[in-house]
Design a protein around this motif. Structure first.
Motif, PDB file in Angstrom:
ATOM      1  N   PRO A  89      25.019 116.112  53.649  1.00 29.14           N
ATOM      2  CA  PRO A  89      23.897 115.511  52.906  1.00 29.14           C
ATOM      3  C   PRO A  89      23.071 114.511  53.705  1.00 29.14           C
ATOM      4  O   PRO A  89      21.843 114.508  53.618  1.00 29.14           O
ATOM      5  CB  PRO A  89      24.589 114.827  51.725  1.00 29.14           C
ATOM      6  CG  PRO A  89      25.828 115.614  51.522  1.00 29.14           C
ATOM      7  CD  PRO A  89      26.264 116.051  52.899  1.00 29.14           C
ATOM      8  N   SER A 110      23.790 111.909  45.631  1.00 30.62           N
ATOM      9  CA  SER A 110      25.213 111.704  45.859  1.00 30.62           C
ATOM     10  C   SER A 110      25.916 111.122  44.631  1.00 30.62           C
ATOM     11  O   SER A 110      27.113 111.327  44.459  1.00 30.62           O
ATOM     12  CB  SER A 110      25.444 110.819  47.085  1.00 30.62           C
ATOM     13  OG  SER A 110      24.943 109.532  46.866  1.00 30.62           O
ATOM     14  N   CYS A 113      25.564 114.427  41.801  1.00 30.36           N
ATOM     15  CA  CYS A 113      26.152 115.739  42.102  1.00 30.36           C
ATOM     16  C   CYS A 113      27.548 115.607  42.696  1.00 30.36           C
ATOM     17  O   CYS A 113      27.900 114.590  43.280  1.00 30.36           O
ATOM     18  CB  CYS A 113      25.277 116.485  43.109  1.00 30.36           C
ATOM     19  SG  CYS A 113      23.651 116.865  42.499  1.00 30.36           S
ATOM     20  N   ILE A 115      29.676 116.891  45.623  1.00 25.73           N
ATOM     21  CA  ILE A 115      29.457 117.470  46.950  1.00 25.73           C
ATOM     22  C   ILE A 115      30.782 118.022  47.459  1.00 25.73           C
ATOM     23  O   ILE A 115      31.766 117.292  47.575  1.00 25.73           O
ATOM     24  CB  ILE A 115      28.879 116.421  47.911  1.00 25.73           C
ATOM     25  CG1 ILE A 115      27.522 115.947  47.380  1.00 25.73           C
ATOM     26  CG2 ILE A 115      28.744 117.006  49.320  1.00 25.73           C
ATOM     27  CD1 ILE A 115      26.962 114.740  48.082  1.00 25.73           C
ATOM     28  N   GLN A 116      30.795 119.307  47.737  1.00 24.30           N
ATOM     29  CA  GLN A 116      31.997 119.979  48.211  1.00 24.30           C
ATOM     30  C   GLN A 116      31.785 120.384  49.662  1.00 24.30           C
ATOM     31  O   GLN A 116      30.906 121.183  49.963  1.00 24.30           O
ATOM     32  CB  GLN A 116      32.289 121.222  47.363  1.00 24.30           C
ATOM     33  CG  GLN A 116      33.475 122.027  47.813  1.00 24.30           C
ATOM     34  CD  GLN A 116      34.784 121.266  47.647  1.00 24.30           C
ATOM     35  OE1 GLN A 116      35.048 120.715  46.593  1.00 24.30           O
ATOM     36  NE2 GLN A 116      35.594 121.248  48.675  1.00 24.30           N
ATOM     37  N   HIS A 117      32.563 119.822  50.573  1.00 23.53           N
ATOM     38  CA  HIS A 117      32.502 120.195  51.976  1.00 23.53           C
ATOM     39  C   HIS A 117      33.471 121.357  52.197  1.00 23.53           C
ATOM     40  O   HIS A 117      34.643 121.261  51.867  1.00 23.53           O
ATOM     41  CB  HIS A 117      32.898 119.017  52.873  1.00 23.53           C
ATOM     42  CG  HIS A 117      31.999 117.839  52.701  1.00 23.53           C
ATOM     43  ND1 HIS A 117      30.778 117.753  53.331  1.00 23.53           N
ATOM     44  CD2 HIS A 117      32.121 116.719  51.956  1.00 23.53           C
ATOM     45  CE1 HIS A 117      30.203 116.622  52.993  1.00 23.53           C
ATOM     46  NE2 HIS A 117      30.992 115.975  52.161  1.00 23.53           N
TER      47      HIS A 117
END
Length: 156
Positions: A89, A110, A113, A115-117
């Motif tokens: 991001p 951030s 949402c 955030i999926q790495h």
């Protein structure tokens, strides 16, 4: 599913048309109190419930300036947004012109949402044959599910 740059081209086109139509109006319409961007987002929200953006990254300064407003308005109307990107991001807008506007959007994103790495460890999933990929198979563990629910609860 739409490529992010195609989506932004559509936003700019609709903004232009909305501004032009407002200039041609002789009397104030009831929705003229809202900005053209708010009106465009409301129109788009009537057309779709979910946007899935592929290859999300920002390369245009005009996109960076309005992106936060667009997403905020879409979310106000209940639109769900899913994004994929090859960048983390913080690297989505590397050009940096007027980056303060984009940083505000990134902070909002951030917090709004999940955030999926994804750790690919050298696997390029685009190169796998369809026989190697199980269609309809999703791996969601309990901690992921818990995080999703916690994030949704925090948004209320």
């Amino acid at each position: 599913r739409v490529h992010f740059h195609q989506f932004m081209l559509e936003i700019h086109k609709r903004l232009h048309l909305k501004r032009q139509s407002r200039l041609l109006e002789t009397s104030q319409a009831s929705d003229s109190e809202s900005s053209p961007l708010q009106a465009v987002a409301a129109d788009m929200a009537k057309e779709t419930l979910l946007f899935a953006f592929d290859e999300f990254q920002v390369t245009d300064v005009s996109d960076a300036l309005i992106l936060g407003q667009i997403f905020e308005e879409l979310w106000k109307h209940g639109v769900i947004i899913v994004m994929t990107s090859n960048r983390p991001p913080e690297d989505l807008y590397q050009i940096g012109f007027n980056k303060t506007f984009f940083n505000r959007f990134m902070n909002y994103l951030s917090h709004r949402c999940y955030i999926q790495h994804l750790k690919t460890i050298g696997v390029d999933y685009r190169m796998l044959s369809t026989k190697q990929i199980q269609k309809g198979s999703y791996q969601i563990n309990q901690s992921y599910d818990k995080n999703i629910h916690e994030n949704n609860d925090n948004q209320k």
